[in-house]
Design a protein around this motif. Sequence first.
Motif, mmCIF file in Angstrom:
data_model
loop_
_atom_site.group_PDB
_atom_site.id
_atom_site.type_symbol
_atom_site.label_atom_id
_atom_site.label_comp_id
_atom_site.label_asym_id
_atom_site.label_seq_id
_atom_site.Cartn_x
_atom_site.Cartn_y
_atom_site.Cartn_z
ATOM 1 N N ARG A 201 -47.847 -8.125 -3.008
ATOM 2 C CA ARG A 201 -48.303 -8.312 -4.385
ATOM 3 C C ARG A 201 -47.325 -7.604 -5.319
ATOM 4 O O ARG A 201 -46.734 -6.584 -4.958
ATOM 5 N N PHE A 202 -47.217 -8.151 -6.559
ATOM 6 C CA PHE A 202 -46.175 -7.693 -7.462
ATOM 7 C C PHE A 202 -46.694 -7.629 -8.892
ATOM 8 O O PHE A 202 -47.571 -8.399 -9.271
ATOM 9 N N GLN A 203 -46.115 -6.711 -9.671
ATOM 10 C CA GLN A 203 -46.338 -6.707 -11.109
ATOM 11 C C GLN A 203 -44.973 -6.665 -11.781
ATOM 12 O O GLN A 203 -44.190 -5.729 -11.588
ATOM 13 N N LEU A 204 -44.691 -7.702 -12.578
ATOM 14 C CA LEU A 204 -43.452 -7.787 -13.328
ATOM 15 C C LEU A 204 -43.768 -7.497 -14.786
ATOM 16 O O LEU A 204 -44.514 -8.234 -15.425
ATOM 17 N N ASN A 205 -43.200 -6.421 -15.291
ATOM 18 C CA ASN A 205 -43.412 -6.048 -16.684
ATOM 19 C C ASN A 205 -42.066 -5.892 -17.375
ATOM 20 O O ASN A 205 -41.110 -5.363 -16.812
ATOM 21 N N ASP A 206 -41.987 -6.367 -18.601
ATOM 22 C CA ASP A 206 -40.807 -6.143 -19.424
ATOM 23 C C ASP A 206 -41.226 -6.203 -20.879
ATOM 24 O O ASP A 206 -42.045 -7.054 -21.250
ATOM 25 N N LEU A 207 -40.676 -5.310 -21.685
ATOM 26 C CA LEU A 207 -41.037 -5.284 -23.097
ATOM 27 C C LEU A 207 -40.525 -6.511 -23.833
ATOM 28 O O LEU A 207 -41.025 -6.866 -24.897
ATOM 29 N N ASN A 208 -39.548 -7.186 -23.254
ATOM 30 C CA ASN A 208 -38.987 -8.409 -23.819
ATOM 31 C C ASN A 208 -39.958 -9.566 -23.566
ATOM 32 O O ASN A 208 -39.976 -10.168 -22.499
ATOM 33 N N GLN A 209 -40.776 -9.887 -24.560
ATOM 34 C CA GLN A 209 -41.823 -10.897 -24.380
ATOM 35 C C GLN A 209 -41.289 -12.293 -24.065
ATOM 36 O O GLN A 209 -41.870 -12.995 -23.234
ATOM 37 N N PRO A 210 -40.206 -12.762 -24.699
ATOM 38 C CA PRO A 210 -39.675 -14.071 -24.303
ATOM 39 C C PRO A 210 -39.263 -14.118 -22.836
ATOM 40 O O PRO A 210 -39.394 -15.157 -22.183
ATOM 41 N N LEU A 211 -38.780 -13.003 -22.314
ATOM 42 C CA LEU A 211 -38.398 -12.961 -20.905
ATOM 43 C C LEU A 211 -39.624 -13.055 -20.004
ATOM 44 O O LEU A 211 -39.623 -13.799 -19.012
ATOM 45 N N THR A 212 -40.690 -12.347 -20.329
ATOM 46 C CA THR A 212 -41.894 -12.443 -19.501
ATOM 47 C C THR A 212 -42.543 -13.815 -19.639
ATOM 48 O O THR A 212 -43.149 -14.317 -18.690
ATOM 49 N N ALA A 213 -42.401 -14.446 -20.808
ATOM 50 C CA ALA A 213 -42.899 -15.819 -20.973
ATOM 51 C C ALA A 213 -42.119 -16.766 -20.068
ATOM 52 O O ALA A 213 -42.698 -17.702 -19.485
ATOM 53 N N LEU A 214 -40.823 -16.540 -19.944
ATOM 54 C CA LEU A 214 -40.007 -17.349 -19.041
ATOM 55 C C LEU A 214 -40.449 -17.145 -17.597
ATOM 56 O O LEU A 214 -40.562 -18.119 -16.836
ATOM 57 N N TRP A 215 -40.734 -15.903 -17.221
ATOM 58 C CA TRP A 215 -41.228 -15.655 -15.865
ATOM 59 C C TRP A 215 -42.550 -16.385 -15.617
ATOM 60 O O TRP A 215 -42.782 -16.921 -14.528
ATOM 61 N N HIS A 216 -43.402 -16.399 -16.608
ATOM 62 C CA HIS A 216 -44.685 -17.101 -16.464
ATOM 63 C C HIS A 216 -44.462 -18.579 -16.177
ATOM 64 O O HIS A 216 -45.118 -19.168 -15.294
ATOM 65 N N GLU A 217 -43.517 -19.198 -16.884
ATOM 66 C CA GLU A 217 -43.237 -20.618 -16.664
ATOM 67 C C GLU A 217 -42.610 -20.859 -15.295
ATOM 68 O O GLU A 217 -42.962 -21.826 -14.610
ATOM 69 N N ILE A 218 -41.673 -20.014 -14.896
ATOM 70 C CA ILE A 218 -41.018 -20.180 -13.590
ATOM 71 C C ILE A 218 -42.035 -20.125 -12.468
ATOM 72 O O ILE A 218 -42.003 -20.934 -11.532
ATOM 73 N N ILE A 219 -42.955 -19.195 -12.560
ATOM 74 C CA ILE A 219 -43.915 -19.008 -11.473
ATOM 75 C C ILE A 219 -45.037 -20.038 -11.517
ATOM 76 O O ILE A 219 -45.436 -20.582 -10.475
ATOM 77 N N ASN A 220 -45.543 -20.354 -12.694
ATOM 78 C CA ASN A 220 -46.731 -21.200 -12.809
ATOM 79 C C ASN A 220 -46.469 -22.658 -13.165
ATOM 80 O O ASN A 220 -47.336 -23.502 -12.946
ATOM 81 N N ASP A 221 -45.301 -22.966 -13.704
ATOM 82 C CA ASP A 221 -44.963 -24.352 -14.032
ATOM 83 C C ASP A 221 -43.497 -24.618 -13.711
ATOM 84 O O ASP A 221 -42.691 -24.900 -14.598
#
Length: 306
Positions: free
Chosen positions: A53-73
Motif C-alpha cells: 500500500r502507498f501514499q503519494l503526496n505532493d504540494l504540487n496539486q496539478p502533479l497529484t491530479a496527473l497521478w490520479h488520472e494515471i492510476i484511475n483513468d
Amino acid sequence: MKTPHPIPYQGSKRHIAKYILPFFPKEINTLIEPFAGSAALSIAAACYGKASRFQLNDLNQPLTALWHEIINDPKGIADGYKRLWEKQLGKEREYYDFVRDQFNKTKRPDYLLYLLARCVKASVRYNAKGEFNQSPDNRRLGRNPEQMAEDIFSVSNLFKGRVIITSKEYQEIIKTATKRDLVYLDPPYQGVCSSGDPRYYSGVDFDEFMTSLKYLVRQSIPFILSYDGRTGNKVFGKELPAELELHRVEVAAGRSTQSTLLGGDDITYESLYLSKDLAADLEISPQDLINKSYKPQAIQLSLSSN
C-alpha cells in the motif's frame, strides 16, 4: 524487469531506487512519500513487492491530479497525451508554447504530462506565480505515445486500489504515519542543488523540517531520508543534527552533468539517512556502514536501471 516511469522528472530517484529498496523493513503497512514527485521509489517498491500500500503526496496539486488520472483513468490520460503529441507535429515549438499557456490557465493533467515529456532535461520549473515556465527541448518530440501508454497502464495496474493520493503540507502527512509504515522523504532544496529549487511552489524550511524528523524519531516511525550529497569534493546541504542518531549511507548516482560539461569526470554521490529504528530492525550498526560490512538484500542486483 523494466520498471515503468510515465512521469519524467529531473531529480527522480529512478536510477538509484535499486540501492534504496534493500534498506526497506521486512514488513510495511504503507509506504508514504510526502514529497512524491515522480514516485520513482514507490513504483520500484510496487514492482518488487517491497510494499503493498502507498501514499503519494505532493504540494504540487496539478502533479497529484496527473497521478490520479494515471492510476484511475489510464486510457483517458494516454489518449489525451497521444492527441497532443500528434497535434504538435510540424509546429513543435509553437505548439509547446500554446500548451504551456493553456496549462497555466487550466492545470489540465494531459497538458502537464505533455510538458513534462517535452521540456528541457525533464527539468520542471515554475515562476513566482506558480506558472510552468520551462522551455522545450527542441531536439526531440517527447516520448512516443505508445511507449508512454505502456508505462501508464503498467503503473495503473501496480497502484490501482492500493494508493492514496494527497496534496498537503508534508507535516500533515508525517503526522498520519505509524510504526508499521515506512516514510520516504526526498525534500527539495538539499540534494545536489546549491540554491533554491523552483520545481516546487514553496520551499522547505530547515528548522521546521528538523522538527518533523525529531517527531518521527520520538514516535519510533521508521524512515529513509534522501537529503544531501556531494560531487567530487564539493558538498551540498546542511549537516543534520547528531541528536537524530541517523545512519548515513552514500550512494553513487552517476557522473555529474555539470562536471562533464566542464570536461571533468566527477561522480555525484547522494546520501541516504536511515532512522535508528529502521537500522535496528535491519540489525545495522553505524560501524557496519563505516566498514561496509553490511550486505543489503540481493534485490539491488536484479533491479533494472532502465
